[in-house]
Design a protein around this motif. Sequence first.
Motif: not given
Length: 326
Positions: A31, A83, A94, A142-143
Amino acid sequence: MSERFGGRFSPKDLLRNNLPGATALPPTPRHPHEGRPKWITLAATPFLLGAFFQGATGLVTDLAAFGLIASGMWMTREGLVAQAAYEARRVARRPAIPRKLFGGILGGLGLGIGAVEPGLWPQAALVGGAGLVLHQIGFGLDPMRDKGREGIDSFQQDRAQRMIDEGENYLDQMTDAIARAGDRRLTARVDMFAATVRHLFDRVRDNPGGLASARRYLGVYLMGARDATIRFADLYSQTQDGSARAKYLAFLDDLEKDFIARSDRLLDGDRDALDIEMSVLRDRLAREGLTGAATATPPEDPPALQSQDAQTFDDLLKMPRKEPRQ
């Protein structure tokens, strides 16, 4: 000033220099904001340093503030790592725990405790709330939903994920065992093998129906690789036997080729399934007259039929004409 170790024997440069055993592997997902939480933790160090120059209440309050902020930033970083892995995969669940959300809550609580003063609880709560809001703006949410799981059997997906988790455990044990050998090149070679195995993991995640053909690789073969690595690491750390080292590297090379071949077969299976689906759909459309071939102009008559029609027409012309009756 200290320098980071690097050179032709470092794990990262082993891939860059194309030394024996190096293979082209997909990059590890990362990320772009993964390094930001450590700077926030560093900015909270005045709470830690100033705690020892206050009374008992100030000591506990400042230590609690720093501990909560540091814990929140650690959890935020874990959320960013999760993520990045989620976004890199075509099929992903998720995250089970919204780590970034919990990290923001812990960080905001730490700011509120650090800012509290007698009679100023509302102001401290506002500071903590502002910290939570800024955290969510800076790192995002967050997803919250699964990705790419339409048309995938959830039962098969769960089975595949359990096998992948078991394989990850074997890889972690291999990494811990080879570290005892004290050889950075061997550590790098095991890391490259682990990256190849994780490439197969991704294939299985994308196509859980291929779990049956990859089950031995995710279970039996990885277990054998772990056991061989543990035995080799124990032997090599004591004897530094060069022949044992060469045999172990050859063993990893052969096993890595098998894992790459299995990944390619899973991909070929996806292509075959796609070809079958398209062929069946074309046949059905053709039977229902919905394809372009069904509406095309009919082909001309074969030459044999054309000559036969011409001959029949000539015969009719030669027939005697009947006179009409008076």
